[in-house]
Design a protein around this motif. Sequence first.
Motif, PDB file in Angstrom:
ATOM      1  N   ILE A 293       0.842  -1.372  -0.003  1.00  0.00           N
ATOM      2  CA  ILE A 293      -0.151   0.076  -0.209  1.00  0.00           C
ATOM      3  C   ILE A 293       0.951   1.153   0.151  1.00  0.00           C
ATOM      4  CG2 ILE A 293      -1.719   1.157   1.097  1.00  0.00           C
ATOM      5  CD1 ILE A 293      -2.314  -1.472   2.477  1.00  0.00           C
ATOM      6  N   LYS A 294       0.814   2.124  -0.988  1.00  0.00           N
ATOM      7  CA  LYS A 294       1.641   3.147  -1.304  1.00  0.00           C
ATOM      8  C   LYS A 294       0.786   4.489  -1.241  1.00  0.00           C
ATOM      9  CE  LYS A 294       5.085   1.088  -3.742  1.00  0.00           C
ATOM     10  NZ  LYS A 294       5.980   0.971  -4.853  1.00  0.00           N
ATOM     11  N   LEU A 295       1.153   5.465  -0.551  1.00  0.00           N
ATOM     12  CA  LEU A 295       0.575   7.053  -0.165  1.00  0.00           C
ATOM     13  C   LEU A 295       0.728   7.556  -1.583  1.00  0.00           C
ATOM     14  CD1 LEU A 295      -0.912   8.985   1.376  1.00  0.00           C
ATOM     15  CD2 LEU A 295       1.284   9.671   2.146  1.00  0.00           C
ATOM     16  N   LEU A 296      -0.532   8.234  -2.192  1.00  0.00           N
ATOM     17  CA  LEU A 296      -0.326   8.856  -3.329  1.00  0.00           C
ATOM     18  C   LEU A 296      -0.660  10.460  -3.034  1.00  0.00           C
ATOM     19  CD1 LEU A 296      -2.869   6.903  -5.571  1.00  0.00           C
ATOM     20  CD2 LEU A 296      -0.255   6.831  -5.669  1.00  0.00           C
ATOM     21  N   SER A 297      -1.262  10.468  -2.171  1.00  0.00           N
ATOM     22  CA  SER A 297      -1.478  12.005  -1.502  1.00  0.00           C
ATOM     23  C   SER A 297      -2.032  12.177  -0.371  1.00  0.00           C
ATOM     24  CB  SER A 297      -2.238  13.067  -2.733  1.00  0.00           C
ATOM     25  OG  SER A 297      -3.711  12.411  -2.418  1.00  0.00           O
ATOM     26  N   CYS A 298      -1.787  13.328   0.453  1.00  0.00           N
ATOM     27  CA  CYS A 298      -2.335  13.568   1.756  1.00  0.00           C
ATOM     28  C   CYS A 298      -2.804  14.817   1.925  1.00  0.00           C
ATOM     29  CB  CYS A 298      -1.032  13.129   2.721  1.00  0.00           C
ATOM     30  SG  CYS A 298      -1.580  13.417   4.443  1.00  0.00           S
ATOM     31  N   LYS A 299      -3.934  15.115   2.661  1.00  0.00           N
ATOM     32  CA  LYS A 299      -4.479  16.201   2.768  1.00  0.00           C
ATOM     33  C   LYS A 299      -4.795  16.418   4.285  1.00  0.00           C
ATOM     34  CE  LYS A 299      -8.768  19.144   1.850  1.00  0.00           C
ATOM     35  NZ  LYS A 299      -9.992  19.307   1.092  1.00  0.00           N
ATOM     36  N   LEU A 300      -4.395  17.606   4.967  1.00  0.00           N
ATOM     37  CA  LEU A 300      -4.505  17.845   6.359  1.00  0.00           C
ATOM     38  C   LEU A 300      -6.048  18.722   6.570  1.00  0.00           C
ATOM     39  CD1 LEU A 300      -1.125  18.696   7.590  1.00  0.00           C
ATOM     40  CD2 LEU A 300      -2.187  16.572   7.494  1.00  0.00           C
ATOM     41  N   GLU A 301      -6.700  18.197   7.374  1.00  0.00           N
ATOM     42  CA  GLU A 301      -7.964  18.877   7.888  1.00  0.00           C
ATOM     43  C   GLU A 301      -7.855  19.087   9.447  1.00  0.00           C
ATOM     44  OE1 GLU A 301     -11.391  16.572   6.795  1.00  0.00           O
ATOM     45  OE2 GLU A 301     -11.044  16.955   4.630  1.00  0.00           O
ATOM     46  N   GLY A 302      -8.653  19.807   9.877  1.00  0.00           N
ATOM     47  CA  GLY A 302      -8.439  20.081  11.338  1.00  0.00           C
ATOM     48  C   GLY A 302      -8.358  21.526  11.672  1.00  0.00           C
ATOM     49  N   SER A 303      -7.380  22.003  12.669  1.00  0.00           N
ATOM     50  CA  SER A 303      -7.257  23.314  13.142  1.00  0.00           C
ATOM     51  C   SER A 303      -6.692  24.160  11.955  1.00  0.00           C
ATOM     52  CB  SER A 303      -6.332  23.333  14.285  1.00  0.00           C
ATOM     53  OG  SER A 303      -6.719  22.820  15.384  1.00  0.00           O
TER      54      SER A 303
END
Length: 240
Positions: A129-139
């Motif tokens: 399993i490989k990461l393609l993209s990451c988006k941060l949500e939260g503060s």
Amino acid sequence: MALMSSATSFRYRNPRLSTTSVPHALLNLASSSDDIPRSSVRITADSSAPKARFIARRKESLSVKQLQRPLMEYMSLPASQYSVLDAERIERVDDSTFRCYVYRFKFFAFEVCPVLLVRVEEQPDGCCIKLLSCKLEGSPIAVAQNDKFDASMVNKISYDSNRRDSALQQLTSDAVIEVNIKIPFAFRAIPVQAIESTGAQVLDQILRIMLPRFMAQLVKDYQAWASGDTSRQPLGTGQI
């Protein structure tokens, strides 16, 4: 197989549901940072800003009693037949791509909710399993970092092919996460070493909670599949 769950101990509901789970396995992180695909999530920002690097690695193994349908066959299922182990935290995008909603966690005084897009690649003894993209949500300060970091993740899920005829099989998830971030102005009074230490501890905590839970769900999915249940229905409820 089944999809996998990634998480930390803080519950997070995605716009519709919550976080993640992956067939065979959703997360392995390579055993060395050299294995990390550098193209995963990469963005440019102020080149003069100080940077911090967080890395966490963890390997989790579980003994699995083989049923009438062997684990080898389960691990050989194509990604299109994977079960989303936890529909509250994982969404299927296409046959081999999944969107995973990680649990909300705290970094210093700020809440962070990563949303991962991952691809599952089939391998002879399992999957990767490989990461393609990451988006941060939260503060707001966390969301503001979406153009100031890059992240890589690799999770290899495998069985021991040398013991394929054994009544007791070994299932392993080997995962590595690396995050490189430009330190926000509000944190620049803190020594970089302290920021890196805290970040690494947060990633390590996520893996310590996520991998055992994921492996347990994977075994449960194998048992359902081996007993003749081909519905591939998700097993999780989004909670740790």
